[in-house]
Design an enzyme around this catalytic site. Structure first.
Site, PDB file in Angstrom:
ATOM      1  N   GLY A 119     123.253 -14.443  25.881  1.00 28.02           N
ATOM      2  CA  GLY A 119     123.242 -15.604  26.763  1.00 28.02           C
ATOM      3  C   GLY A 119     123.501 -15.208  28.205  1.00 28.02           C
ATOM      4  O   GLY A 119     124.272 -14.281  28.480  1.00 28.02           O
ATOM      5  N   ILE A 149     117.068 -15.683  16.337  1.00 27.13           N
ATOM      6  CA  ILE A 149     118.205 -16.055  15.495  1.00 27.13           C
ATOM      7  C   ILE A 149     117.824 -17.188  14.550  1.00 27.13           C
ATOM      8  O   ILE A 149     118.179 -17.167  13.363  1.00 27.13           O
ATOM      9  CB  ILE A 149     119.419 -16.419  16.366  1.00 27.13           C
ATOM     10  N   ARG A 167     105.537 -22.712  17.113  1.00 28.83           N
ATOM     11  CA  ARG A 167     105.480 -21.263  16.924  1.00 28.83           C
ATOM     12  C   ARG A 167     104.858 -20.997  15.555  1.00 28.83           C
ATOM     13  O   ARG A 167     105.548 -20.563  14.620  1.00 28.83           O
ATOM     14  CB  ARG A 167     106.876 -20.655  17.038  1.00 28.83           C
ATOM     15  N   SER A 178     118.599 -21.857  23.079  1.00 30.73           N
ATOM     16  CA  SER A 178     119.255 -21.422  24.311  1.00 30.73           C
ATOM     17  C   SER A 178     119.757 -22.645  25.071  1.00 30.73           C
ATOM     18  O   SER A 178     119.249 -23.755  24.898  1.00 30.73           O
ATOM     19  CB  SER A 178     118.272 -20.654  25.194  1.00 30.73           C
ATOM     20  N   HIS A 195     133.926 -18.658  18.353  1.00 29.12           N
ATOM     21  CA  HIS A 195     132.748 -17.979  18.909  1.00 29.12           C
ATOM     22  C   HIS A 195     132.698 -16.517  18.447  1.00 29.12           C
ATOM     23  O   HIS A 195     132.748 -15.581  19.249  1.00 29.12           O
ATOM     24  CB  HIS A 195     132.748 -18.050  20.439  1.00 29.12           C
TER      25      HIS A 195
END
EC number: 1.1.1.79
Length: 328
Positions: free
Chosen positions: A84, A164, A188, A217, A293
């Protein structure tokens, strides 16, 4: 002959062994480092970057105009120990001609494993079950005690079918998932074919999914994407998982959805802010599992990330091609 002047590198915290070794072997660099695992205080960060040619930072380090001004004209490379980059003021960085390295790809497997672990932990109510064992609640058996939701014959919706997202779908498929849905900026078809995943509007994904995994994202378009309207469309038996960024979710709306029974449960590896204060309302809910996280937190992955971040930095300082450069 007068020796060449060393390039100053500032590192905002201790690195795993492989990255640390790569920097230590760089004879053309003078490395300064914040030597605590605690986040570097802003004042120390601004002092540390003064005159630096390279900065190796973490996701928790905000690199904005003020910090770039403090660093000065020498700064030519920023390498972040993350995939990120929402902590970086990219427009300002681009304006100054500074190159940016990041660490995509190497954390895909670890993060996907964590996402599946968090999904299973949440849908099968494992924290509640563990607590029942510890507090004496396991006193008898009844047919519906500690029941949760299974993946077999389910519909899984993935918000963001990138590296991911695909890795998560790949790991969930053997559980007998009947149908995969996904949403994003555009279809996609090549990537989706492996899972026969259907590209649908986000409202349809919310309404039809038994499990929703957010792996997109953070962008202006995804900021607050999952809010009251989204949760109202979800089934009251649905499970919501977020492993992307905390700001993709309106946490007040999520709290209301969980507390009212509008949705069954949620599992979060990312929050706003981080760390989440112990007094936060989400932490009072039994049907909300929150992790600190740790998506990429395996020894192998963190070592690989640190080496890639170090190599990005060194290549950039030497005017070479970075192993993984962000195109600005």
């Amino acid at each position: 002959m007068k020796p060449a002047r060393l390039m100053k590198v500032f590192v905002t915290g201790p690195l795993p062994a492989e990255g640390r070794a790569a920097l230590a072997q760089a004879a053309d660099c003078e490395v300064e480092q914040w030597n605590s695992d605690d986040p570097i205080p802003r004042k120390d960060l601004e002092q540390g970057v003064v005159g630096a040619h390279g900065l190796l930072c973490r996701l928790s380090d905000r690199v904005d105009k003020k910090l770039l001004d403090a660093a000065g004209a020498n700064l030519r490379v920023i390498s972040t120990l993350s995939v990120g980059v929402d902590h970086l003021a990219l427009d300002e960085i681009k304006k100054r001609g500074i190159r940016v390295g990041y660490t995509p790809g190497v954390l895909t497997d670890a993060t996907a494993e964590l996402a599946v672990s968090l999904l299973l932990t949440t849908c099968r109510r494992l924290p509640e079950a563990i607590e029942e064992v510890k507090n004496g609640g396991w006193s008898s058996w009844s047919p519906l005690w500690m029941c949760g939701y299974g993946l077999s014959q389910s519909t899984v919706g993935i918000v963001g079918l990138g590296r991911i997202g695909q890795a998560i779908a790949r790991r969930l498929k053997p559980f007998g998932v009947q149908r995969f849905l996904y949403t994003g900026r555009q279809p996609r078809p090549q990537e989706a074919a492996e899972f026969q995943a259907e590209f649908v509007p986000i409202a349809q994904l919310a309404a039809e999914s038994d499990f929703i995994v957010v792996s997109c994202s953070l962008t202006p378009d995804t900021m607050g994407l999952c809010s009251k309207d989204f949760f109202q469309k979800m089934k009251n038996t649905a499970i919501f998982i977020n492993i992307s960024r905390g700001d993709v979710v309106n946490q007040e709306d999520l709290y209301q959805a969980l507390a009212s029974g509008q949705i069954a449960a949620a599992g979060l590896d990312v929050t706003t802010p981080e760390p989440l204060p112990p007094s936060h309302p989400l932490l009072t809910l039994k049907n909300c599992v929150i992790l600190p996280h740790i998506g990429s937190a395996t020894y192998k992955t963190r070592n690989t990330m640190s080496l890639l971040a170090a190599n990005n930095l060194l290549a950039g300082l030497r005017g070479e091609a970075m192993p993984s450069e962000l195109k600005l």
